[in-house]
Design a protein around this motif. Structure first.
Motif, PDB file in Angstrom:
ATOM      1  N   TYR A  56      -3.607  10.453  -2.354  1.00  0.00           N
ATOM      2  CA  TYR A  56      -4.278   8.862  -2.604  1.00  0.00           C
ATOM      3  C   TYR A  56      -5.790   8.219  -2.975  1.00  0.00           C
ATOM      4  O   TYR A  56      -6.688   8.240  -3.874  1.00  0.00           O
ATOM      5  CB  TYR A  56      -3.458   8.177  -2.312  1.00  0.00           C
ATOM      6  CG  TYR A  56      -3.025   6.269  -2.858  1.00  0.00           C
ATOM      7  CD1 TYR A  56      -2.997   6.110  -3.975  1.00  0.00           C
ATOM      8  CD2 TYR A  56      -5.008   5.543  -1.772  1.00  0.00           C
ATOM      9  CE1 TYR A  56      -3.111   4.842  -4.217  1.00  0.00           C
ATOM     10  CE2 TYR A  56      -4.482   4.220  -2.405  1.00  0.00           C
ATOM     11  CZ  TYR A  56      -4.156   3.489  -3.922  1.00  0.00           C
ATOM     12  OH  TYR A  56      -4.112   2.596  -3.921  1.00  0.00           O
ATOM     13  N   ASP A 116       0.263   6.588  -8.213  1.00  0.00           N
ATOM     14  CA  ASP A 116       0.063   4.746  -7.095  1.00  0.00           C
ATOM     15  C   ASP A 116       1.624   4.606  -6.739  1.00  0.00           C
ATOM     16  O   ASP A 116       2.029   4.741  -5.992  1.00  0.00           O
ATOM     17  CB  ASP A 116       0.297   3.804  -8.349  1.00  0.00           C
ATOM     18  CG  ASP A 116      -0.968   3.887  -8.656  1.00  0.00           C
ATOM     19  OD1 ASP A 116      -2.092   4.100  -7.757  1.00  0.00           O
ATOM     20  OD2 ASP A 116      -1.919   3.445 -10.042  1.00  0.00           O
ATOM     21  N   MET A 119       1.980   6.619  -3.811  1.00  0.00           N
ATOM     22  CA  MET A 119       1.638   5.835  -2.315  1.00  0.00           C
ATOM     23  C   MET A 119       2.305   4.500  -1.753  1.00  0.00           C
ATOM     24  O   MET A 119       2.160   4.275  -0.773  1.00  0.00           O
ATOM     25  CB  MET A 119       0.284   5.476  -2.747  1.00  0.00           C
ATOM     26  CG  MET A 119      -0.710   4.390  -1.357  1.00  0.00           C
ATOM     27  SD  MET A 119      -0.594   5.967  -0.114  1.00  0.00           S
ATOM     28  CE  MET A 119      -1.622   4.328   0.801  1.00  0.00           C
ATOM     29  N   SER A 120       2.944   3.598  -2.665  1.00  0.00           N
ATOM     30  CA  SER A 120       4.094   2.600  -2.857  1.00  0.00           C
ATOM     31  C   SER A 120       4.887   2.709  -1.521  1.00  0.00           C
ATOM     32  O   SER A 120       5.845   2.262  -0.443  1.00  0.00           O
ATOM     33  CB  SER A 120       4.701   2.124  -3.460  1.00  0.00           C
ATOM     34  OG  SER A 120       5.398   2.697  -4.310  1.00  0.00           O
ATOM     35  N   CYS A 122       4.234   5.288   0.680  1.00  0.00           N
ATOM     36  CA  CYS A 122       3.806   6.321   1.694  1.00  0.00           C
ATOM     37  C   CYS A 122       4.881   6.076   2.840  1.00  0.00           C
ATOM     38  O   CYS A 122       5.151   6.563   3.776  1.00  0.00           O
ATOM     39  CB  CYS A 122       2.646   6.659   1.786  1.00  0.00           C
ATOM     40  SG  CYS A 122       1.922   8.138   2.787  1.00  0.00           S
ATOM     41  N   THR A 123       4.383   4.627   2.861  1.00  0.00           N
ATOM     42  CA  THR A 123       4.465   4.281   4.368  1.00  0.00           C
ATOM     43  C   THR A 123       6.170   3.725   4.923  1.00  0.00           C
ATOM     44  O   THR A 123       6.216   4.039   5.749  1.00  0.00           O
ATOM     45  CB  THR A 123       4.179   2.505   4.062  1.00  0.00           C
ATOM     46  OG1 THR A 123       3.347   2.363   3.826  1.00  0.00           O
ATOM     47  CG2 THR A 123       3.975   1.681   5.161  1.00  0.00           C
ATOM     48  N   ASP A 171      -7.842  -2.017   1.144  1.00  0.00           N
ATOM     49  CA  ASP A 171      -6.985  -2.015   0.953  1.00  0.00           C
ATOM     50  C   ASP A 171      -5.325  -2.648   1.313  1.00  0.00           C
ATOM     51  O   ASP A 171      -5.222  -2.093   2.180  1.00  0.00           O
ATOM     52  CB  ASP A 171      -6.643  -0.576   0.256  1.00  0.00           C
ATOM     53  CG  ASP A 171      -5.450   0.119  -0.658  1.00  0.00           C
ATOM     54  OD1 ASP A 171      -4.117  -0.322  -0.500  1.00  0.00           O
ATOM     55  OD2 ASP A 171      -5.722   0.549  -1.375  1.00  0.00           O
ATOM     56  N   GLN A 173      -2.375  -1.404   0.976  1.00  0.00           N
ATOM     57  CA  GLN A 173      -1.551  -0.734   1.203  1.00  0.00           C
ATOM     58  C   GLN A 173      -1.207  -0.184   2.169  1.00  0.00           C
ATOM     59  O   GLN A 173      -0.599   0.886   2.725  1.00  0.00           O
ATOM     60  CB  GLN A 173      -1.226  -0.198   0.118  1.00  0.00           C
ATOM     61  CG  GLN A 173      -0.088  -0.570  -1.282  1.00  0.00           C
ATOM     62  CD  GLN A 173      -0.262   0.804  -2.296  1.00  0.00           C
ATOM     63  OE1 GLN A 173       1.232   1.103  -2.335  1.00  0.00           O
ATOM     64  NE2 GLN A 173      -0.365   0.431  -3.270  1.00  0.00           N
ATOM     65  N   VAL A 174      -2.930   0.449   2.091  1.00  0.00           N
ATOM     66  CA  VAL A 174      -3.404   1.220   3.325  1.00  0.00           C
ATOM     67  C   VAL A 174      -3.454   0.553   4.274  1.00  0.00           C
ATOM     68  O   VAL A 174      -3.348   1.291   5.515  1.00  0.00           O
ATOM     69  CB  VAL A 174      -4.461   2.319   2.843  1.00  0.00           C
ATOM     70  CG1 VAL A 174      -5.464   2.599   4.066  1.00  0.00           C
ATOM     71  CG2 VAL A 174      -5.144   2.563   1.738  1.00  0.00           C
ATOM     72  N   VAL A 176      -1.482  -2.300   5.201  1.00  0.00           N
ATOM     73  CA  VAL A 176      -0.513  -2.038   6.110  1.00  0.00           C
ATOM     74  C   VAL A 176       0.626  -0.338   6.557  1.00  0.00           C
ATOM     75  O   VAL A 176       1.262  -0.260   7.233  1.00  0.00           O
ATOM     76  CB  VAL A 176       0.767  -2.803   4.791  1.00  0.00           C
ATOM     77  CG1 VAL A 176       2.216  -2.484   4.849  1.00  0.00           C
ATOM     78  CG2 VAL A 176       0.686  -4.057   4.383  1.00  0.00           C
ATOM     79  N   ARG A 177      -0.310   0.121   5.870  1.00  0.00           N
ATOM     80  CA  ARG A 177       0.440   1.545   6.154  1.00  0.00           C
ATOM     81  C   ARG A 177      -0.036   1.819   7.869  1.00  0.00           C
ATOM     82  O   ARG A 177       0.748   2.453   8.437  1.00  0.00           O
ATOM     83  CB  ARG A 177       0.106   2.240   5.398  1.00  0.00           C
ATOM     84  CG  ARG A 177       0.539   4.389   6.255  1.00  0.00           C
ATOM     85  CD  ARG A 177      -0.239   4.895   5.043  1.00  0.00           C
ATOM     86  NE  ARG A 177       0.414   6.818   5.637  1.00  0.00           N
ATOM     87  CZ  ARG A 177       0.202   7.241   6.520  1.00  0.00           C
ATOM     88  NH1 ARG A 177      -0.951   6.494   6.790  1.00  0.00           N
ATOM     89  NH2 ARG A 177       0.553   8.528   6.449  1.00  0.00           N
TER      90      ARG A 177
END
Length: 206
Positions: A56, A116, A119-120, A122-123, A171, A173-174, A176-177
């Motif tokens: 990603y 995408d 990645m969503s 991924c966490t 980012d 998403q990143v 939060v991960r």
């Protein structure tokens, strides 16, 4: 200027730590010749999360210093995977895993929506890997072959990445991960320390 200095320190300390992060765990397995307490499912999920995350970052041309450690982590996880399979007597399965991971990695970059979506998830994948390790520890009640040092370094690197992500890409998403991974790594670390302490206390009583 101060922000730049902190960013460089965070990036390079994370990179350096990730170059050796799995070594304590690798050496512990080699010395014990056993993988008791180390979850194979956790490792496979962790590798999946790493592959998705680095793909990603590369796909969207993020600054290389923010993800350079991931190829190193993947390489160390491959060594751990081979050791676990070896001590479990199932080394032949390594070829199947290799084909699945290579095929999955190629699939990720076929189209934008695929990477995408991955990645969503991924966490969730990475969080599940930590929960699998916790479950393995709770089931075996044995952390003798699990390296507390490796989990300490993992906690630090995620905390450092919270900072670098905040001041570079932002980012969400990143971010939060990394927050989720910091909390879960800490949970695993505390669980490992708890069982190791119990084991030492039990040996003293004996």
């Amino acid at each position: 200027m101060q922000t730049d200095t902190l960013l460089h320190v965070a990036n390079f300390s994370t990179l350096f730590m990730c170059m050796v992060i799995k070594f304590p765990q690798i050496f512990l397995l080699m010395r014990a010749k056993s993988s008791t307490g180390v979850s194979l499912n956790s490792l496979l999920l962790e590798m999946t999360g790493y592959i998705v995350f680095v793909t990603y970052q590369m796909y969207y041309d993020y600054p290389p210093p923010t993800y350079l450690e991931y190829p190193i982590l993947i390489a160390q996880d491959v060594i751990l995977l081979l050791l676990i399979l070896h001590y479990n007597g199932s080394l032949r399965q390594s070829l199947i895993y290799a084909l699945v991971f290579i095929g999955g990695w190629r699939l990720l970059t076929v189209d934008k929506w695929i990477i995408d979506l991955a990645m969503s998830l991924c966490t969730f994948i990475s969080a599940t890997s930590k929960l699998a390790q916790l479950q393995c520890l709770w089931k075996s009640k044995d952390a003798g072959q699990v390296s507390a040092l490796t989990w300490t370094m993992a906690t630090y690197t995620c905390m450092a990445r919270i900072y670098t992500t905040t001041v570079t890409t932002g980012d969400m998403q990143v971010l939060v991960r990394f927050i989720a991974m910091t909390l879960l790594n800490m949970w695993v670390l505390l669980t490992v320390l708890y069982y190791q302490r119990q084991s030492r206390a039990s040996k003293k009583e004996d």
